[in-house]
Design a protein around this motif. Sequence first.
Motif, PDB file in Angstrom:
ATOM      1  N   SER A  35       0.826  -1.220   0.000  1.00 39.05           N
ATOM      2  CA  SER A  35       0.000   0.000   0.000  1.00 39.05           C
ATOM      3  C   SER A  35       0.854   1.262   0.000  1.00 39.05           C
ATOM      4  N   LEU A  36       1.653   1.411  -1.015  1.00 40.12           N
ATOM      5  CA  LEU A  36       2.606   2.516  -1.084  1.00 40.12           C
ATOM      6  C   LEU A  36       1.921   3.873  -0.947  1.00 40.12           C
ATOM      7  N   GLU A  37       2.582   4.771  -0.222  1.00 39.60           N
ATOM      8  CA  GLU A  37       2.103   6.126   0.001  1.00 39.60           C
ATOM      9  C   GLU A  37       3.091   7.132  -0.588  1.00 39.60           C
ATOM     10  N   LEU A  38       2.609   8.350  -0.800  1.00 39.83           N
ATOM     11  CA  LEU A  38       3.478   9.390  -1.376  1.00 39.83           C
ATOM     12  C   LEU A  38       4.742   9.583  -0.531  1.00 39.83           C
ATOM     13  N   GLY A  39       4.597   9.504   0.789  1.00 39.39           N
ATOM     14  CA  GLY A  39       5.726   9.727   1.690  1.00 39.39           C
ATOM     15  C   GLY A  39       6.770   8.630   1.663  1.00 39.39           C
ATOM     16  N   ASP A  40       6.469   7.548   0.959  1.00 36.39           N
ATOM     17  CA  ASP A  40       7.463   6.474   0.837  1.00 36.39           C
ATOM     18  C   ASP A  40       8.499   6.801  -0.233  1.00 36.39           C
ATOM     19  N   SER A  41       8.251   7.831  -1.003  1.00 39.43           N
ATOM     20  CA  SER A  41       9.215   8.232  -2.031  1.00 39.43           C
ATOM     21  C   SER A  41      10.540   8.606  -1.362  1.00 39.43           C
ATOM     22  N   ALA A  42      11.589   7.942  -1.782  1.00 38.05           N
ATOM     23  CA  ALA A  42      12.902   8.108  -1.147  1.00 38.05           C
ATOM     24  C   ALA A  42      13.898   7.246  -1.893  1.00 38.05           C
ATOM     25  N   VAL A  43      15.157   7.311  -1.439  1.00 35.85           N
ATOM     26  CA  VAL A  43      16.157   6.368  -1.917  1.00 35.85           C
ATOM     27  C   VAL A  43      16.388   5.359  -0.798  1.00 35.85           C
ATOM     28  N   TYR A  44      16.324   4.093  -1.130  1.00 33.39           N
ATOM     29  CA  TYR A  44      16.497   3.026  -0.150  1.00 33.39           C
ATOM     30  C   TYR A  44      17.839   2.353  -0.411  1.00 33.39           C
ATOM     31  N   PHE A  45      18.642   2.289   0.651  1.00 28.73           N
ATOM     32  CA  PHE A  45      19.961   1.681   0.560  1.00 28.73           C
ATOM     33  C   PHE A  45      20.015   0.404   1.379  1.00 28.73           C
ATOM     34  N   CYS A  46      20.576  -0.615   0.758  1.00 28.77           N
ATOM     35  CA  CYS A  46      20.926  -1.833   1.456  1.00 28.77           C
ATOM     36  C   CYS A  46      22.405  -1.750   1.826  1.00 28.77           C
ATOM     37  N   ALA A  47      22.781  -2.335   2.933  1.00 33.70           N
ATOM     38  CA  ALA A  47      24.183  -2.355   3.349  1.00 33.70           C
ATOM     39  C   ALA A  47      24.464  -3.667   4.059  1.00 33.70           C
ATOM     40  N   SER A  48      25.746  -4.007   4.145  1.00 32.46           N
ATOM     41  CA  SER A  48      26.118  -5.214   4.880  1.00 32.46           C
ATOM     42  C   SER A  48      27.408  -4.978   5.642  1.00 32.46           C
ATOM     43  N   SER A  49      27.612  -5.777   6.672  1.00 34.97           N
ATOM     44  CA  SER A  49      28.858  -5.718   7.436  1.00 34.97           C
ATOM     45  C   SER A  49      29.093  -7.066   8.102  1.00 34.97           C
ATOM     46  N   GLN A  50      30.324  -7.252   8.548  1.00 33.39           N
ATOM     47  CA  GLN A  50      30.669  -8.442   9.292  1.00 33.39           C
ATOM     48  C   GLN A  50      30.928  -8.011  10.727  1.00 33.39           C
ATOM     49  N   VAL A  51      30.146  -8.514  11.625  1.00 28.72           N
ATOM     50  CA  VAL A  51      30.201  -8.026  13.004  1.00 28.72           C
ATOM     51  C   VAL A  51      31.573  -8.208  13.618  1.00 28.72           C
ATOM     52  N   THR A  52      32.177  -9.344  13.339  1.00 23.73           N
ATOM     53  CA  THR A  52      33.480  -9.606  13.955  1.00 23.73           C
ATOM     54  C   THR A  52      34.618  -9.361  12.980  1.00 23.73           C
ATOM     55  N   GLY A  53      34.336  -8.651  11.913  1.00 20.33           N
ATOM     56  CA  GLY A  53      35.347  -8.360  10.918  1.00 20.33           C
ATOM     57  C   GLY A  53      36.383  -7.378  11.433  1.00 20.33           C
ATOM     58  N   PRO A  54      37.485  -7.260  10.714  1.00 23.20           N
ATOM     59  CA  PRO A  54      38.570  -6.404  11.202  1.00 23.20           C
ATOM     60  C   PRO A  54      38.199  -4.927  11.242  1.00 23.20           C
ATOM     61  N   GLN A  55      37.231  -4.533  10.464  1.00 26.88           N
ATOM     62  CA  GLN A  55      36.909  -3.112  10.428  1.00 26.88           C
ATOM     63  C   GLN A  55      35.465  -2.791  10.795  1.00 26.88           C
ATOM     64  N   GLU A  56      34.600  -3.783  10.791  1.00 25.52           N
ATOM     65  CA  GLU A  56      33.174  -3.583  11.063  1.00 25.52           C
ATOM     66  C   GLU A  56      32.598  -2.462  10.220  1.00 25.52           C
ATOM     67  N   THR A  57      33.112  -2.317   9.017  1.00 24.64           N
ATOM     68  CA  THR A  57      32.644  -1.273   8.123  1.00 24.64           C
ATOM     69  C   THR A  57      31.422  -1.755   7.370  1.00 24.64           C
ATOM     70  N   GLN A  58      30.462  -0.881   7.175  1.00 24.38           N
ATOM     71  CA  GLN A  58      29.298  -1.201   6.372  1.00 24.38           C
ATOM     72  C   GLN A  58      29.537  -0.786   4.932  1.00 24.38           C
ATOM     73  N   TYR A  59      29.196  -1.699   4.031  1.00 25.70           N
ATOM     74  CA  TYR A  59      29.314  -1.451   2.601  1.00 25.70           C
ATOM     75  C   TYR A  59      27.917  -1.327   2.024  1.00 25.70           C
ATOM     76  N   PHE A  60      27.747  -0.299   1.212  1.00 24.50           N
ATOM     77  CA  PHE A  60      26.421   0.033   0.720  1.00 24.50           C
ATOM     78  C   PHE A  60      26.204  -0.414  -0.722  1.00 24.50           C
ATOM     79  N   GLY A  61      24.946  -0.752  -1.009  1.00 21.11           N
ATOM     80  CA  GLY A  61      24.531  -0.966  -2.387  1.00 21.11           C
ATOM     81  C   GLY A  61      24.360   0.375  -3.091  1.00 21.11           C
ATOM     82  N   PRO A  62      24.018   0.358  -4.374  1.00 17.91           N
ATOM     83  CA  PRO A  62      23.908   1.590  -5.165  1.00 17.91           C
ATOM     84  C   PRO A  62      22.650   2.394  -4.885  1.00 17.91           C
ATOM     85  N   GLY A  63      21.725   1.829  -4.114  1.00 14.22           N
ATOM     86  CA  GLY A  63      20.493   2.539  -3.806  1.00 14.22           C
ATOM     87  C   GLY A  63      19.391   2.266  -4.821  1.00 14.22           C
TER      88      GLY A  63
END
Lengths: 114, 114
Positions: free
Chosen positions: A80-108
């Motif tokens: 039930s999409l609404e006008l206010g849902d208009s936005a850019v949605y980003f997915c990201a991932s990280s490894q919790v115990t990784g050496p940097q715990e950096t999040q890497y983002f998708g292109p949106g």
Amino acid sequence: DTAVSQTPKYLVTQMGNDKSIKCEQNLGHDTMYWYKQDSKKFLKIMFSYNNKELIINETVPNRFSPKSPDKAHLNLHINSLELGDSAVYFCASSQVTGPQETQYFGPGTRLLVL
Amino acid sequence: AQTVTQSQPEMSVQEAETVTLSCTYDTSENNYYLFWYKQPPSRQMILVIRQEAYKQQNATENRFSVNFQKAAKSFSLKISDSQLGDTAMYFCALRNSGNTPLVFGKGTRLSVIA
């Protein structure tokens, strides 16, 4: 090789429709996220999954339902999409115990609700 | 609650000059990470530099360096020898250790002028 990919990159739809955005990461990370970037460029967390389990749900309307079939995928379904849902949605991932715990983002995914 | 504040909505710099972007934050945690992300017009979120709170030494990545003042909760980004390709939105972000999402500032729009 694309580390974090999202499909589609653009999505234009009418109010009231249901749509899905897919996200895949090939980094072997155990945690994935969905962020929303509004028209003022403000980025805010929506959901977080660790090993397919929901760990964070930030007061997002229940029209938004994330699904993680495995730890490499986190999809976002919006009812039930609404006008206010208009936005850019980003997915990201990280490894919790990784050496940097950096999040890497998708292109949106730019979602426009008419 | 964690907060991140970027007090400069827009900045401009001449090509080859140096510019500093400000960021302050607040957290009650002792173990956390700080990041600067760059978002060019392509809207891709690109990691510029990261800093672990337990490290006193300021992080450096080529032309990018930070001034991390833990007691003052300040984390500024210095860009040396600015290039036209540095034109972008820059976001300061904070996260705690573990399965925690990023908390973003509102961003600083940087324009590099030829």
